[in-house]
Design an enzyme around this catalytic site. Structure first.
Site, short mmCIF file in Angstrom:
data_model
loop_
_atom_site.label_atom_id
_atom_site.label_comp_id
_atom_site.label_asym_id
_atom_site.label_seq_id
_atom_site.Cartn_x
_atom_site.Cartn_y
_atom_site.Cartn_z
N TYR A 292 7.26 5.57 -1.61
CA TYR A 292 7.19 7.00 -1.26
C TYR A 292 8.53 7.68 -1.48
O TYR A 292 9.54 7.33 -0.85
CB TYR A 292 6.79 7.10 0.19
CG TYR A 292 6.47 8.47 0.75
CD1 TYR A 292 5.16 8.81 1.04
CD2 TYR A 292 7.46 9.39 1.02
CE1 TYR A 292 4.85 10.04 1.60
CE2 TYR A 292 7.16 10.63 1.57
CZ TYR A 292 5.86 10.95 1.86
OH TYR A 292 5.57 12.17 2.41
N TYR A 343 2.53 15.30 -4.80
CA TYR A 343 2.86 15.00 -3.42
C TYR A 343 1.59 15.11 -2.62
O TYR A 343 1.32 16.10 -1.97
CB TYR A 343 3.92 15.98 -2.93
CG TYR A 343 4.34 15.80 -1.49
CD1 TYR A 343 5.18 14.77 -1.11
CD2 TYR A 343 3.91 16.68 -0.51
CE1 TYR A 343 5.57 14.61 0.20
CE2 TYR A 343 4.30 16.53 0.81
CZ TYR A 343 5.13 15.50 1.16
OH TYR A 343 5.52 15.36 2.47
#
Ligand SMILES: [Zn+2]
Lengths: 394, 149
Positions: A292, A343
């Site tokens: 991430y 995202y």
């Protein structure tokens, strides 16, 4: 390892995504995006949506499982779960929670999902104007520390200082995501390549992070379908078995006003050992990694804490060729990740980790059997997970 | 009239938590005192404020006035305005300051002076009280500058 483990007990048999949009550009409202992702995952799994009997999400997702169950006409809801706090740090935690429910018989077919429509709601990176603040924000906002980038640059700067991290190390992480996005037509940054010169010339958001060190903000939704491992072969796609999942953070990570004793971490120093212990694997066993990216410095610390290299080796390891599929030492963020695919608050990373085990990635790592996801560095709780092919269960 | 402040006016106004936990800090800064928590039972320093001592679990937490000096533990320089009040601000420096005389607790603040100056981790800094008398309600921030200037 004791008998209490998730290893090999649950499989991901369906993945679904909406189109990924720039923030505020979704033609659909957030709830409709969530529904579309769930239905796409059902179609991928080849199941009738009414087989779903549970939902799990994270980061206070606004799309309530009871409303989803009503909208989809589910015969019954057996499990609904929200991972506390932590923003994108809850992605693998939500999978872990869903898997735990499936493994212990609370539910048979649980959807993990995340949906965001930031035109409809407030963006993460923009603070609301005016007003008063109290508690933790009162010690940050009056000094101009409001956005996640401003909150976490302070941690990364300390790590960079302690370990003499070169700017090229963070840059390599950004370049890897953009490189992989050029092969992924779903990626928001598809057709928008990034090179070293453009990275170096990009504006500062907050030192030590430039524009390309920071994630996008996007609209969209993603969903995964989890079922008991013993049923996984009944579905059309190659199952991705959960080998391990772990969540949490180290001692007093959330001590207020930046007082975590181990400050310069991505919060995984205790989580990562638990993860490997459950999987019975070591870092060298990982074939492909999705990590991430809220900010590149967070990825850097995540990789150190998950044992892929020591902090003092970071400058040498973090060069683009080591991070690129198909042949890099550690292919990283092979769909383009938060920086360049979308995202989707990190859940697109779980989707990509499954694709790698199926052989369906646009930046496929040959013969990938162990596929890891690291969710949401520097927040708390954080989480990470390891998926494996059927071969890893033997 | 509020004197010039490091950051332009219009940022959120800090107020004590409605349970009163951090009120002694905010009341102290108005008087030019830097107050932090110290456990009366075991002497552990604690920041940010909490209802219990993380070391001995006593609820008997006191507040102690400390000297406003420390050293820079980390820093950052925001450029992108995340808040409308910062649109015309330009870059500014935020420092995380470690206070060795108070058990190594850390406090956040701006580093006064040229916003483009070099920042040295480990450098000695001293506290400067920055009143915002025109704010509603008024408050005082603790800022930092390099020592001996
Ligand atoms: Zn105590």
């Amino acid at each position: 390892m004791s008998g209490r483990t998730l290893r090999g007990k649950v499989a991901i048999v369906g993945i679904g995504e909406t189109t990924y949009y720039r923030h505020g550009k979704s033609p659909d409202p957030e709830f409709k995006l969530a529904l579309k992702a769930v239905l796409a995952a059902c179609a991928d799994a080849g199941i009738e949506p009414r087989r779903i009997d549970g939902f799990a999400s994270y980061s206070n997702d606004r799309n309530d499982p009871s409303r989803l169950a009503a909208a989809l006409g589910l015969p019954e809801l057996r499990f609904s779960n929200m991972q506390w706090g932590g923003g994108g740090g809850g992605g693998s935690g939500a999978v872990a929670n869903a898997a735990a429910a499936v493994a212990c018989g609370m539910a048979d077919c649980v959807v993990v999902f995340r949906a965001l429509a930031q035109g409809q709601f407030q963006r993460f990176g923009a603070a609301p104007p005016g007003g008063t603040v109290s508690g933790e924000p009162a010690f940050n906002a009056p000094y101009g520390v409001m956005s996640p980038a401003q909150r976490y640059a302070m941690r990364a700067m300390r790590f960079i200082h302690e370990n003499r991290i070169a700017p090229s190390a963070q840059r390599a992480i950004a370049l890897a995501s953009y490189h992989h996005a050029q092969r992924n037509p779903r990626a928001v940054m598809y057709g928008k390549p990034l090179n070293e010169e453009a990275y170096d010339a990009s504006r500062w958001i907050v030192e030590p992070w430039r524009l390309f060190d920071c994630c996008q903000e996007n609209d969209g939704a993603a969903a995964l379908i989890l079922v008991p491992a013993e049923r996984a072969r009944d579905f059309p796609k190659k199952p991705a078995y959960l080998l391990a999942a772990a969540q949490g953070s180290e001692h007093r990570n959330a001590a207020r006003v930046h007082n975590a004793p181990l400050y310069a971490t991505s919060s995984f120093t205790t989580v990562a050992p638990n993860l490997y212990a459950m999987a019975g694997l070591k870092p060298a066993d990982v074939d492909v990694l999705q990590s991430y990216e809220n900010f590149t410095g967070g990825v850097l610390m995540s990789l150190v804490e998950h044992g892929f290299f020591a902090a003092e080796e970071a400058n040498a390891f973090l060069v683009p060729e080591n991070l690129l599929a198909p042949s890099g030492r550690l292919p990283l963020n092979t769909s383009g990740g938060n920086l360049a695919e979308c995202y989707m608050h990190g859940l697109e990373l779980q989707v990509e980790a499954v694709r790698q085990l199926r052989g369906e990635s646009t930046a496929q790592v040959p013969d990938a059997h162990v596929s890891m996801v690291i969710s949401g560095p520097m927040v708390t709780p954080v989480s990470s997970m390891i998926l494996g092919s059927a071969e890893t269960l033997q | 009239m509020t004197a010039a402040t490091y950051l332009r006016p219009g940022l959120p106004v800090p107020v004590p938590e409605n349970d009163g936990l951090d009120a002694p800090y905010w009341e102290g800064t108005r008087r030019g005192e830097l107050r932090v928590q110290r456990c009366k039972a075991c002497g552990t320093w604690q920041w940010g404020p909490e209802w219990i001592c993380h070391k001995c679990l006593s609820f008997d937490i006191g507040w102690q006035t400390i000297e406003g000096r420390g050293r820079i533990y980390s820093w950052e320089r925001p450029w992108h305005p995340a808040h409308p009040a910062l649109k015309e601000q330009g870059p500014y420096i935020v420092v995380l300051v470690e206070l060795p005389q108070a058990g190594g607790i850390r406090m956040l603040g701006n580093l006064l002076g040229d916003p483009r100056q070099d920042v040295r981790i480990g450098a000695e800094v001293e506290a400067v009280f920055e009143p915002h008398d025109d704010a509603k309600p008024p408050f005082t921030l603790v800022q930092w500058r390099y020592s001996g200037r």
